[in-house]
Design an enzyme around this catalytic site. Structure first.
Site, PDB file in Angstrom:
ATOM      1  N   THR A 122       0.810  -1.217   0.000  1.00 35.12           N
ATOM      2  CA  THR A 122       0.000   0.000   0.000  1.00 35.12           C
ATOM      3  C   THR A 122       0.845   1.269   0.000  1.00 35.12           C
ATOM      4  O   THR A 122       1.880   1.346   0.654  1.00 35.12           O
ATOM      5  CB  THR A 122      -0.930   0.010   1.226  1.00 35.12           C
ATOM      6  OG1 THR A 122      -1.664  -1.211   1.264  1.00 35.12           O
ATOM      7  CG2 THR A 122      -1.894   1.171   1.181  1.00 35.12           C
ATOM      8  N   GLY A 127      -4.232   2.245  -2.785  1.00 37.48           N
ATOM      9  CA  GLY A 127      -4.746   1.290  -1.814  1.00 37.48           C
ATOM     10  C   GLY A 127      -5.410   0.140  -2.537  1.00 37.48           C
ATOM     11  O   GLY A 127      -4.769  -0.818  -2.955  1.00 37.48           O
ATOM     12  N   GLU A 359      -6.219  -6.636   3.109  1.00 35.95           N
ATOM     13  CA  GLU A 359      -6.237  -7.691   2.083  1.00 35.95           C
ATOM     14  C   GLU A 359      -7.327  -7.426   1.041  1.00 35.95           C
ATOM     15  O   GLU A 359      -7.862  -8.365   0.442  1.00 35.95           O
ATOM     16  CB  GLU A 359      -6.440  -9.079   2.703  1.00 35.95           C
ATOM     17  CG  GLU A 359      -5.395  -9.498   3.694  1.00 35.95           C
ATOM     18  CD  GLU A 359      -4.004  -9.563   3.118  1.00 35.95           C
ATOM     19  OE1 GLU A 359      -3.817 -10.282   2.124  1.00 35.95           O
ATOM     20  OE2 GLU A 359      -3.107  -8.902   3.653  1.00 35.95           O
TER      21      GLU A 359
END
Length: 376
Positions: A122, A127, A359
């Site tokens: 990230t 993101g 995740e």
């Protein structure tokens, strides 16, 4: 669904969770420090490498055993379970795409819990949209120079081994490449520890890469193949997050049920009231359903089935939404006491939230599931 060997590992994890991990959970959350004693016990019992082949220092079991272990540890302390899940996340690209030399050099230390690992994905502006990352790896002779910034990196500053997702060309997906770095490399520095809502015993920091020089031998997988590797990594790690969520929910459920069996109002214990029974029934059904989805995804991974991405996303998404719902209900069942830090359900509710985010957010999981439904 669990076979004898898998059940044995789950029982070992359950005993450690009860006898060691649970005793430190409140302190770990309050202090916001890595639970090194818990990590030591997990390492001594071989729980960092449950699904790793024996030739690389693991137990040689399977993904189903791995998620069962994660679930048990998470039921006592989500922060401690993150140490296991992050180690698995770091090892995954090595197992999927590493050379034999890379596997032998790095995996055994991670599988045995001798060192911690981190996976730097990230970025401040990247993101859910991984393909928009801007950290670069520029060829310089026989080396590559890494430059960029990563955020929300678990174990950053504590880990010895790092895998970074970088850009080696302008191609949106085919220009992404993975590199291995090690703590102490010049130009690799870390930000302050983030003050988080939950999983407070898991350290999270920014990572800064300023001309970090790594040899070409540290390229993990082929150049430009990092995006594909990363998607396969997520197929393996999303059921692990689902298992975390199931464990957190189970821990909150167990505590709340014990509480209502002993708490009296209107002259009888709360478990005699139909409204309470209905809440408990819903909580139990949600937990069992999520557990089966997680175990199914893990089994599909073990069997190498083609639709594993769909089932990994479903397991992660459903289980984490379930954990948020069940932990919220657990707080409600305790009433005012559920809102007090002396009681663990408020911690579990805070811990559950992150499982809906990392995740791949649950919004992204629904996109993946929807694409599979309409484009398969």
């Amino acid at each position: 669904m669990l076979l004898e060997e898998q059940k044995m590992m789950k029982d070992v994890a359950k005993k450690i969770a009860r006898d060691v991990v649970a005793k430190h959970a409140e302190e770990v959350d309050r202090l916001g420090e890595i639970p090194w004693e818990n990590i030591r016990v997990l390492a001594e019992n071989g729980l960092f490498g449950v699904h790793v082949p024996e030739e690389y220092g693991g137990a040689g079991s399977d993904m189903l055993s791995h998620v069962a272990v994660i679930e048990e540890i998470a039921s006592a302390c989500a922060s401690t379970s993150v140490a296991l899940s992050t180690q698995a996340l770091t090892m995954a690209p090595f197992l999927l795409a590493g050379t034999e030399e890379q596997k032998q050099k790095y995996i055994p230390r991670l599988a045995k819990g001798e060192v911690l690992g981190s996976f730097g994905i990230t970025e401040p502006s990247s993101g859910s949209d991984v393909s928009s990352l801007t950290t670069t790896a520029t060829k310089d002779g026989d080396d590559y120079l890494l430059n960029g910034q990563k955020v929300f990196i678990t174990n950053a500053g504590e880990s010895e081994i790092y895998v970074f997702v970088t850009r080696t060309s302008e191609d949106r997906t085919n220009g992404i490449t993975l590199f291995i770095a090690e703590k102490g490399m010049e130009g690799l520095t870390f930000g302050n520890k983030e003050d988080k809502m939950g999983i407070r015993g898991s350290v999270t920091r920014e990572v800064f890469l300023d001309n970090v020089r790594v040899p070409k031998e540290n390229m993990l997988g082929d150049e430009g193949k990092g995006f594909k590797i990363l998607m396969n990594v997520f197929n393996e790690t999303r059921p692990v997050v689902g298992a975390q969520a199931v464990g957190i929910a189970q821990g909150a459920y167990d505590y709340a049920i014990d509480y209502v069996k002993n708490r009296k109002q209107f002259g009888k214990t709360l478990d005699n009231f139909q409204m309470i029974q209905a809440m408990a029934a819903d909580m139990r059904m949600k937990i069992e359903a999520a557990r089966l989805l997680v175990y199914q995804a893990a089994t599909k991974l073990d069997q190498g089935e083609q639709d594993v991405a769909l089932h990994s996303s479903m397991a992660k998404c459903f289980a984490s939404d379930m954990a948020m719902s069940v932990t919220t209900d657990a707080v409600q069942l305790l009433g005012g006491y559920g809102f007090i830090k002396e009681y663990p359900v408020e911690r579990m509710m805070r811990d559950a939230k992150i499982t809906q985010i990392y995740e791949g957010t649950n919004q992204i999981q629904r996109v993946i599931i929807g694409n599979y439904i309409f484009k398969s």
